[in-house]
Design a protein around this motif. Sequence first.
Motif, PDB file in Angstrom:
ATOM      1  N   LEU A  41       0.834  -1.208   0.000  1.00  0.00           N
ATOM      2  CA  LEU A  41       0.000   0.000   0.000  1.00  0.00           C
ATOM      3  C   LEU A  41       0.864   1.252   0.000  1.00  0.00           C
ATOM      4  CD1 LEU A  41      -2.837   1.336   0.320  1.00  0.00           C
ATOM      5  CD2 LEU A  41      -2.378   1.298   2.765  1.00  0.00           C
ATOM      6  N   PHE A  42       1.850   1.315   0.911  1.00  0.00           N
ATOM      7  CA  PHE A  42       2.709   2.490   0.975  1.00  0.00           C
ATOM      8  C   PHE A  42       3.583   2.604  -0.273  1.00  0.00           C
ATOM      9  CE2 PHE A  42       2.120   2.172   5.732  1.00  0.00           C
ATOM     10  CZ  PHE A  42       1.295   3.286   5.795  1.00  0.00           C
ATOM     11  N   GLY A  43       3.975   1.495  -0.844  1.00  0.00           N
ATOM     12  CA  GLY A  43       4.739   1.527  -2.085  1.00  0.00           C
ATOM     13  C   GLY A  43       3.935   2.083  -3.247  1.00  0.00           C
ATOM     14  N   SER A  44       2.653   1.734  -3.319  1.00  0.00           N
ATOM     15  CA  SER A  44       1.822   2.255  -4.406  1.00  0.00           C
ATOM     16  C   SER A  44       1.521   3.746  -4.209  1.00  0.00           C
ATOM     17  CB  SER A  44       0.527   1.452  -4.529  1.00  0.00           C
ATOM     18  OG  SER A  44      -0.227   1.538  -3.350  1.00  0.00           O
ATOM     19  N   ILE A  45       1.343   4.166  -2.972  1.00  0.00           N
ATOM     20  CA  ILE A  45       1.194   5.597  -2.705  1.00  0.00           C
ATOM     21  C   ILE A  45       2.487   6.323  -3.064  1.00  0.00           C
ATOM     22  CG2 ILE A  45       0.866   7.334  -0.890  1.00  0.00           C
ATOM     23  CD1 ILE A  45      -0.982   5.274   0.508  1.00  0.00           C
ATOM     24  N   GLY A  46       3.614   5.690  -2.746  1.00  0.00           N
ATOM     25  CA  GLY A  46       4.908   6.255  -3.103  1.00  0.00           C
ATOM     26  C   GLY A  46       5.084   6.390  -4.607  1.00  0.00           C
ATOM     27  N   LEU A  47       4.566   5.428  -5.366  1.00  0.00           N
ATOM     28  CA  LEU A  47       4.627   5.528  -6.824  1.00  0.00           C
ATOM     29  C   LEU A  47       3.878   6.764  -7.310  1.00  0.00           C
ATOM     30  CD1 LEU A  47       5.405   4.265  -9.563  1.00  0.00           C
ATOM     31  CD2 LEU A  47       3.225   3.042  -9.458  1.00  0.00           C
ATOM     32  N   GLY A  48       2.724   7.023  -6.719  1.00  0.00           N
ATOM     33  CA  GLY A  48       1.960   8.225  -7.082  1.00  0.00           C
ATOM     34  C   GLY A  48       2.715   9.498  -6.757  1.00  0.00           C
ATOM     35  N   TYR A  97       4.171  12.152  -9.571  1.00  0.00           N
ATOM     36  CA  TYR A  97       3.746  13.540  -9.450  1.00  0.00           C
ATOM     37  C   TYR A  97       4.949  14.463  -9.289  1.00  0.00           C
ATOM     38  CZ  TYR A  97       1.812  17.790  -7.421  1.00  0.00           C
ATOM     39  OH  TYR A  97       1.504  19.089  -7.163  1.00  0.00           O
ATOM     40  N   GLY A  98       5.874  14.098  -8.400  1.00  0.00           N
ATOM     41  CA  GLY A  98       7.049  14.931  -8.174  1.00  0.00           C
ATOM     42  C   GLY A  98       7.931  15.032  -9.392  1.00  0.00           C
ATOM     43  N   LYS A  99       8.034  13.958 -10.146  1.00  0.00           N
ATOM     44  CA  LYS A  99       8.871  13.961 -11.352  1.00  0.00           C
ATOM     45  C   LYS A  99       8.251  14.831 -12.447  1.00  0.00           C
ATOM     46  CE  LYS A  99      11.265  10.828 -14.431  1.00  0.00           C
ATOM     47  NZ  LYS A  99      11.472   9.446 -14.816  1.00  0.00           N
ATOM     48  N   LYS A 100       6.952  14.704 -12.652  1.00  0.00           N
ATOM     49  CA  LYS A 100       6.292  15.474 -13.714  1.00  0.00           C
ATOM     50  C   LYS A 100       6.182  16.958 -13.369  1.00  0.00           C
ATOM     51  CE  LYS A 100       3.717  11.864 -15.889  1.00  0.00           C
ATOM     52  NZ  LYS A 100       2.898  11.759 -17.056  1.00  0.00           N
ATOM     53  N   GLN A 101       5.914  17.261 -12.103  1.00  0.00           N
ATOM     54  CA  GLN A 101       5.752  18.654 -11.695  1.00  0.00           C
ATOM     55  C   GLN A 101       7.076  19.307 -11.282  1.00  0.00           C
ATOM     56  OE1 GLN A 101       2.872  20.354 -11.913  1.00  0.00           O
ATOM     57  NE2 GLN A 101       1.966  18.515 -12.809  1.00  0.00           N
ATOM     58  N   LYS A 102       8.143  18.513 -11.264  1.00  0.00           N
ATOM     59  CA  LYS A 102       9.471  18.970 -10.845  1.00  0.00           C
ATOM     60  C   LYS A 102       9.448  19.564  -9.430  1.00  0.00           C
ATOM     61  CE  LYS A 102      11.280  19.773 -15.476  1.00  0.00           C
ATOM     62  NZ  LYS A 102      10.850  18.549 -15.969  1.00  0.00           N
ATOM     63  N   LYS A 103       8.783  18.822  -8.524  1.00  0.00           N
ATOM     64  CA  LYS A 103       8.717  19.194  -7.106  1.00  0.00           C
ATOM     65  C   LYS A 103       9.523  18.178  -6.323  1.00  0.00           C
ATOM     66  CE  LYS A 103       4.415  21.578  -7.437  1.00  0.00           C
ATOM     67  NZ  LYS A 103       3.979  22.645  -6.607  1.00  0.00           N
ATOM     68  N   ILE A 104      10.445  18.676  -5.514  1.00  0.00           N
ATOM     69  CA  ILE A 104      11.419  17.811  -4.857  1.00  0.00           C
ATOM     70  C   ILE A 104      10.815  17.033  -3.676  1.00  0.00           C
ATOM     71  CG2 ILE A 104      12.365  19.581  -3.329  1.00  0.00           C
ATOM     72  CD1 ILE A 104      14.417  16.949  -5.156  1.00  0.00           C
ATOM     73  N   VAL A 105       9.928  17.647  -2.907  1.00  0.00           N
ATOM     74  CA  VAL A 105       9.404  16.977  -1.706  1.00  0.00           C
ATOM     75  C   VAL A 105       8.564  15.746  -2.063  1.00  0.00           C
ATOM     76  CG1 VAL A 105       7.981  17.253   0.361  1.00  0.00           C
ATOM     77  CG2 VAL A 105       9.551  19.062  -0.305  1.00  0.00           C
ATOM     78  N   PRO A 106       7.607  15.825  -2.981  1.00  0.00           N
ATOM     79  CA  PRO A 106       6.883  14.594  -3.344  1.00  0.00           C
ATOM     80  C   PRO A 106       7.782  13.552  -4.005  1.00  0.00           C
ATOM     81  CG  PRO A 106       5.668  16.510  -4.096  1.00  0.00           C
ATOM     82  CD  PRO A 106       6.989  16.994  -3.624  1.00  0.00           C
ATOM     83  N   PHE A 107       8.773  14.000  -4.757  1.00  0.00           N
ATOM     84  CA  PHE A 107       9.697  13.082  -5.418  1.00  0.00           C
ATOM     85  C   PHE A 107      10.491  12.273  -4.394  1.00  0.00           C
ATOM     86  CE2 PHE A 107      13.829  12.251  -7.460  1.00  0.00           C
ATOM     87  CZ  PHE A 107      13.394  11.524  -8.555  1.00  0.00           C
ATOM     88  N   ILE A 108      11.081  12.950  -3.423  1.00  0.00           N
ATOM     89  CA  ILE A 108      11.869  12.275  -2.384  1.00  0.00           C
ATOM     90  C   ILE A 108      10.966  11.436  -1.478  1.00  0.00           C
ATOM     91  CG2 ILE A 108      13.385  12.650  -0.399  1.00  0.00           C
ATOM     92  CD1 ILE A 108      14.714  13.173  -3.087  1.00  0.00           C
ATOM     93  N   THR A 109       9.766  11.940  -1.177  1.00  0.00           N
ATOM     94  CA  THR A 109       8.826  11.173  -0.358  1.00  0.00           C
ATOM     95  C   THR A 109       8.409   9.887  -1.068  1.00  0.00           C
ATOM     96  OG1 THR A 109       7.999  13.206   0.627  1.00  0.00           O
ATOM     97  CG2 THR A 109       6.623  11.269   0.854  1.00  0.00           C
ATOM     98  N   GLY A 110       8.208   9.957  -2.368  1.00  0.00           N
ATOM     99  CA  GLY A 110       7.871   8.760  -3.132  1.00  0.00           C
ATOM    100  C   GLY A 110       8.971   7.717  -3.078  1.00  0.00           C
TER     101      GLY A 110
END
Length: 68
Positions: free
Chosen positions: A12-19, A23-36
């Motif tokens: 479950l946490f891995g699939s949320i991390g994929l999201g 999102y972080g990669k496409k929007q170029k946002k570092i916090v969601p990217f690292i959190t994923g």
Amino acid sequence: MDKASVLVWGMLFGSIGLGFFIYGKKQKKIVPFITGIALFVFPYFISNIYILIITGAVLVALPYFVRI
């Protein structure tokens, strides 16, 4: 049952991390990217179900509170 619940919570946490990662990669946002990435990796190192759930919940909530 304990190993099965760790597997399910980790998935479950891995699939949320994929999201978060996508999102972080496409929007170029570092916090969601690292959190994923963190949500992908941390279930491999934690075998206690309670610590797994608490750590996962904190990591899922992190991008909401940290805006960079």
